[in-house]
Each structure stands twice: as C-alpha cells, then as structure tokens.
Scaffold this active site. Structure first.
Site, short mmCIF file in Angstrom:
data_model
loop_
_atom_site.label_atom_id
_atom_site.label_comp_id
_atom_site.label_asym_id
_atom_site.label_seq_id
_atom_site.Cartn_x
_atom_site.Cartn_y
_atom_site.Cartn_z
N TRP A 162 0.81 -1.22 0.00
CA TRP A 162 0.00 0.00 0.00
C TRP A 162 0.84 1.28 0.00
CZ3 TRP A 162 1.66 2.53 4.21
CH2 TRP A 162 2.13 1.77 5.28
N ASN A 163 2.16 1.18 0.28
CA ASN A 163 2.87 2.41 0.62
C ASN A 163 3.24 3.29 -0.59
OD1 ASN A 163 4.79 0.50 -0.10
ND2 ASN A 163 6.22 1.04 1.51
N LYS A 186 -2.49 -7.92 -8.22
CA LYS A 186 -3.30 -7.82 -7.00
C LYS A 186 -2.75 -6.69 -6.13
CE LYS A 186 -3.36 -8.90 -2.91
NZ LYS A 186 -4.05 -7.72 -2.41
N GLU A 262 10.56 -8.47 -3.06
CA GLU A 262 11.04 -7.18 -2.52
C GLU A 262 10.44 -7.07 -1.13
OE1 GLU A 262 13.20 -5.21 -3.87
OE2 GLU A 262 13.24 -5.86 -5.95
N CYS A 296 10.21 0.88 2.66
CA CYS A 296 11.16 -0.22 2.95
C CYS A 296 12.59 0.30 2.99
CB CYS A 296 11.02 -1.31 1.90
SG CYS A 296 11.18 -0.65 0.25
N GLU A 393 11.26 -3.21 11.80
CA GLU A 393 11.02 -2.17 10.81
C GLU A 393 9.99 -1.21 11.43
OE1 GLU A 393 9.27 -3.82 7.24
OE2 GLU A 393 10.33 -2.38 6.01
P1 NAP Z 1 2.03 -6.95 3.41
O1 NAP Z 1 1.07 -7.00 4.52
O2 NAP Z 1 3.02 -8.06 3.28
O3 NAP Z 1 1.14 -6.86 2.08
C1 NAP Z 1 1.69 -6.72 0.80
C2 NAP Z 1 0.75 -7.32 -0.21
O4 NAP Z 1 0.61 -8.70 0.05
C3 NAP Z 1 -0.66 -6.73 -0.18
O5 NAP Z 1 -1.17 -6.72 -1.50
C4 NAP Z 1 -1.41 -7.74 0.66
O6 NAP Z 1 -2.78 -7.80 0.41
C5 NAP Z 1 -0.75 -9.02 0.21
N1 NAP Z 1 -0.88 -10.11 1.17
C6 NAP Z 1 -0.98 -10.03 2.53
N2 NAP Z 1 -1.10 -11.27 3.05
C7 NAP Z 1 -1.08 -12.14 2.00
C8 NAP Z 1 -1.18 -13.56 1.89
N3 NAP Z 1 -1.30 -14.34 2.95
N4 NAP Z 1 -1.13 -14.11 0.66
C9 NAP Z 1 -1.00 -13.33 -0.44
N5 NAP Z 1 -0.90 -11.98 -0.40
C10 NAP Z 1 -0.93 -11.40 0.81
O7 NAP Z 1 2.88 -5.63 3.38
P2 NAP Z 1 2.35 -4.14 3.47
O8 NAP Z 1 2.00 -3.86 4.88
O9 NAP Z 1 1.33 -3.87 2.42
O10 NAP Z 1 3.65 -3.31 3.03
C11 NAP Z 1 4.63 -2.99 3.92
C12 NAP Z 1 5.82 -3.94 3.77
O11 NAP Z 1 6.27 -3.93 2.43
C13 NAP Z 1 6.99 -3.50 4.59
O12 NAP Z 1 7.59 -4.61 5.21
C14 NAP Z 1 7.93 -2.89 3.56
O13 NAP Z 1 9.29 -2.90 3.94
C15 NAP Z 1 7.66 -3.75 2.39
N6 NAP Z 1 8.06 -3.07 1.15
C16 NAP Z 1 9.16 -3.52 0.50
C17 NAP Z 1 9.58 -2.88 -0.65
C18 NAP Z 1 10.80 -3.35 -1.38
O14 NAP Z 1 10.98 -2.96 -2.53
N7 NAP Z 1 11.65 -4.19 -0.80
C19 NAP Z 1 8.88 -1.78 -1.14
C20 NAP Z 1 7.75 -1.33 -0.44
C21 NAP Z 1 7.35 -2.01 0.70
P3 NAP Z 1 -3.82 -7.04 1.39
O15 NAP Z 1 -3.62 -5.61 1.10
O16 NAP Z 1 -5.13 -7.53 0.96
O17 NAP Z 1 -3.47 -7.42 2.78
#
Ligand code: NAP
Length: 493
Positions: A162-163, A186, A262, A296, A393
């Site tokens: 979402w970020n 998705k 990522e 991130c 984090e």
């Molecule tokens: P998240 O909870 O892991 O969710 C990311 C995506 O995965 C969303 O589309 C989410 O859907 C989906 N998701 C959640 N649970 C799932 C499951 N069991 N099976 C399949 N898909 C699933 O992360 P977030 O809170 O959105 O984002 C923050 C995290 O992203 C932080 O840890 C950040 O460091 C990381 N990030 C990394 C990068 C990089 O390039 N390395 C860039 C940006 C962010 P829903 O929305 O429906 O829950």
C-alpha cells in the site's frame, strides 16, 4: 492549488470500481465489495468489487489466453504502448498524485514526486523492451553452434503493497509488458484506487485485453492461493513484508515458480565524524521522512560517531520538529497520517519500549490528537543497542539514534540485522566509502545521499530483504527466461 471537495469527488468518480478481467471491468462473481478509506479522516473514499477465488482464476484464464499472441507482438509495439502510457500519466499527473494522497495519506508534494518516479519505470522499460539481446557462438570444440534467446517467462502474478501505490505497480507491470509477459495484478486492499486508474490508462494506451488483469479484494490469500496453485502461472513477483514473502516462497515451491521478492528493510544510516553534518541532517530527513517513514528504504537505525552524536541529534531534532503534520491535500502539510490505527499503535509501542529501556524522546514521542492516524515526528536519543526498535522495521516518523566509536564497530552494528535492503553512509572520505560499501551486507548503499531509488538502478536486497532486482537492466531479466538452441555442425557431411 486548493483541493475542493468537488475536485476530490470528481476524481474519485472517474476511477473504475470493477475487476479488470480480459479487458472488461466486471463485478465480483458473488457481488461482493469492500471500502477504501482516507487515512487522514477515516472516511470512505470508494467501494470496489472484491474478487473471489473464481474471479482470480478468471483473471488467470485471460492472462493465459493472451500470453501466446502477446509474446509474438513486436517489441517495438510493446515499447510504444509503455511510452504512450508514460505520456498519458504525465498529462494526468495531478490526478494520480491527488488519488494517492487521498487513499494513502502522503502530502501532495510527495505524491507528485511518486508520479515522476513511478512513471519513469514505464519510460525506462519502453526503452529496455527493444534492447533484448541474445547471443550466438561456436562450441569450444569448434563444430556445433549455440544460439541463446530470451523469451517471456509467461503469465505472472504481481502482488503490491500500500505504501507506494503507483511506483510499486509500474516497477512490476513495466518490465512484464516490456518482456512480453501477461499478468494478474493484485494491489493492496488499503490503496487499490491508483492501480485501477493506472490499468485504465494502460488500456487507453493500447494494451490488448487480457495482458493486464487487476483483481483487488478483501482476502489476499483467496486471490493468490488458487492462482499460485495453477500450473499455468509461471512467476510471482511480490513486494511487501518479509513474513508474507516467506509464505509465498513456500507456496511457489509447489509449482517451482520463478519468484521476485522485494521484502522488508532495516536501513542503517551511518554518520562519521568527517561528514558534513548539515548535509547528513538533510539526508536523514529524506531517508527517514519520505512517505512518513512508511518505506522499505526508510532509515531505521541512525548510527552516529560518538564525537558528533550530540550535535547531529540536536540538528536532526530541530529539523523534525519544524515539520507540519496535516491532511496531504493541504499544501502546508509536510507529514501525513500513518496508514491506519494499527500502524500507529505499532509505532507507539516501539517508542514506548525504547523509552522504557532508557532512550530519551528529544522531540515527539506521542500520537497526535484529532482525526486521522497522525504520529509526531520523533527523534530518540541514547537508544540502547539491544532495543526492540533497532531490530524491527518501524514504518513511521521515528528516528532512533545510537552511537559507535570506530569504523569496524559501525560496520558490525550495521550488519547486525537479518535484513539487507537499503543503507546510507555519510562521510567525506572516499576511501572509507569503498571500504564500508564492500563490507556492508546491503543490496543498496546511499553515499552522502538520502534518496537512492531510480528506475535506471537495480533496486533490491540481500538476506531476508528479498530476491531479485527491480529497475535497471536487471529489472527486465526478472521477466525473461533463456532458451538455448543447439545447432548441428553446418560443415558436417
Ligand atoms: P504486506 O502486509 O506483506 O502486504 C503486501 C501485499 O501482500 C498486499 O497486496 C497484501 O494484500 C498481500 N498479502 C498479505 N497477506 C497475504 C497472503 N497471505 N497471501 C498473499 N498476499 C498477501 O505488506 P504491506 O504492509 O502492504 O507493506 C509494507 C511492507 O512492504 C513493509 O515490510 C515494507 O518494507 C515492504 N516493502 C518492500 C519494498 C521493497 O521494494 N523491498 C517496497 C515497499 C514495501 P492485502 O492488502 O489484501 O493485505
């Protein structure tokens, strides 16, 4: 420009609310919906169709059906579609920026920055699409020939957080289109609106039906589960948290899917005593406060040489306390709300734990009263090295400062994390820059720079921060597979 309620309503009304499957916007098969909220007010912005498992598989059907023709589409045509989409997004930059501010909360100035950054992936990969080189050589035995060509991996599942609602989508969709892959996207359920507008823009730019399918919904796993279990899927590219990434890697093993991951970060920000401290504070503000710390790449641990720690902390706290929290649509706002109440509670729990362990809040340290999920920009001094806040984090506007005395100690502290995404290094000594960069276990190092993301650079991490790279020439390789053709000796009688 003042953003009126009418302008917001008009923009929201222009965003498709259905699932995009095979070029059509459809309702969910069970008629289900979910709401998207404004984190600055908690109010509902829009109601979208919520994909079921059946819808997710219909999206994969469309991607699979489109894959053969799309792979044969000339690279120049795929490139032109990306370039037209880039131009259209530029024309509508204000719409994309406002939409991101509404659903995610970031100040408009930052959202405009994300449009520029995110859109650049479309231009970059429109240029990469037509530079898809193979190779031809003679075997070492001097007889047979070797021909190597790149082919699209095949239908991909792309899951985004979402970020950064636009950039996280363009970073995957751009190279997938360039390489000739079809896909099911998705988006995160908290911020799906930008992806809806992005997909509509790609269709307008001429993307054929079925190449990009978009399925948002209430339950992520009921979308990803059946798609990943289907042998027609060839790849999953995920950006999000490390725990969810690990789970998807396990699921990917069953069908031996290609993966790009990522994941989370825990960026160290090293300040040496020979650094220009004003530039270090400027870099610290960018590395910490971009996206309210919800990145991130956000600097998570400020490691400052003990001789300059007091001066750095004082100047940093002054800069942090001069920020103006507010709804992102207000031009004066320089720091928006956190994404939801849970995110704000998590940030405050880390701060409270650090203070209980002996840290001092030099500025901030509390949630802000009133509507929305605002947290005061915070600098914590004297944070003990074993505090929880240095391991987790933070994902919020909080900067813990701790100290080191030697270069060796700084490197050891920086590497004391299971994460390895971004890191930052402030010093005026170029020899030190090379020494530290060589020994630091991070995929990216910012040298006297607080912002390092760029479409032309390979973005990604090591250790538990992930696998693969996005951007650069590496970005398209994530969506290509190599085929080798062995050719019999043309001189053989
Ligand atoms: P998240 O909870 O892991 O969710 C990311 C995506 O995965 C969303 O589309 C989410 O859907 C989906 N998701 C959640 N649970 C799932 C499951 N069991 N099976 C399949 N898909 C699933 O992360 P977030 O809170 O959105 O984002 C923050 C995290 O992203 C932080 O840890 C950040 O460091 C990381 N990030 C990394 C990068 C990089 O390039 N390395 C860039 C940006 C962010 P829903 O929305 O429906 O829950």
């Amino acid at each position: 420009m003042t953003i009126t309620p009418e302008r917001e309503a008009e923009l929201l009304a222009s965003v498709p609310t259905g699932l995009l499957i095979d070029g059509e916007w459809r309702d969910a098969s069970d008629g289900g919906t979910f709401d998207v909220h404004d984190p600055a007010t908690g109010k509902v912005l829009a109601t979208l169709a919520s994909a079921t498992s059946e819808d997710a598989l219909a999206a994969l059907d469309a991607a699979d059906a489109a894959q053969g023709q799309w792979a044969l589409t000339p690279a120049r045509e795929r490139s032109n579609i990306l370039r037209r989409a880039f131009d259209l997004i530029n024309e509508r930059a204000e719409d994309f920026a406002l939409l991101m501010t509404l659903e995610m909360g970031k100040p408009l100035a930052e959202a405009r920055g994300e449009v520029t950054y995110g859109n650049e992936f479309l231009r970059w990969f429109s240029e990469e699409a037509v530079r898809d080189y193979g190779r031809y050589l003679t075997t070492p035995e001097g007889k047979n020939k070797i021909l190597v060509q790149n082919k699209p991996v095949g239908p991909c599942l792309l899951i985004t957080p979402w970020n950064f609602p636009l950039a996280m989508a363009t970073r995957k969709v751009g190279p997938a289109i360039a390489a000739g892959c079809t896909m099911v996207l998705k988006p995160a359920k908290l911020t799906p609106l930008t992806s809806q507008l992005f997909a509509a823009t790609l269709l307008e730019a001429g993307l054929p039906a079925g190449v990009l399918n978009v399925v948002s919904g209430k339950s992520a796993s009921s979308i990803s589960g059946p798609v990943m279990a289907d042998p027609r899927l060839r790849k999953v590219s995920f950006t999000g948290s490390t725990p969810v990434g690990k789970r998807l890697l396990k699921d990917a093993a069953d069908n031996v899917l290609r993966t790009s991951m990522e994941l989370g970060g825990n960026a160290p920000f090293l300040v040496f005593d020979d650094a220009d401290l004003d530039k270090a504070v400027e870099g610290a503000m960018a590395a910490k406060m971009r996206n309210m710390g919800e990145a991130c790449t956000a600097a998570n641990r400020f490691l400052v040489q003990d001789t300059v720690a007091e001066e750095f902390t004082r100047k940093f706290a002054e800069a942090m306390s001069s920020l103006t929290p507010g709804r992102g649509t207000e031009e004066a706002s320089t720091v928006g709300p956190l994404i939801d109440s849970g995110a704000r509670d998590d940030v405050h729990a880390l701060v409270s734990d650090a203070v209980a362990a002996g840290a001092v809040a030099v500025t901030g340290g509390e949630p802000l009263a009133g509507d929305g999920y605002f947290y005061a920009p915070t600098v914590l001094g004297g944070v003990p090295n074993d505090a929880e806040i240095l391991r987790e984090e933070i994902f919020g506007p909080v900067a813990p400062v701790t100290t080191f005395s030697t270069e060796e100690e700084a490197i050891a502290l920086a590497n004391a994390s299971e994460y390895g995404l971004a890191s930052y290094l402030f010093t005026s000594d170029y020899a030190r820059m090379f020494r530290v960069a060589e020994q630091i276990e991070f995929g990216m190092v910012g040298f006297n720079a607080g912002v390092i993301s760029n479409a032309a650079a390979p973005f990604g991490g090591v250790k538990q921060s992930g696998l693969g790279r996005e951007g650069g020439s590496e970005g398209i390789a994530e969506y290509s597979t190599v085929q080798y053709i062995g050719i019999a000796d043309p001189y053989a009688k």
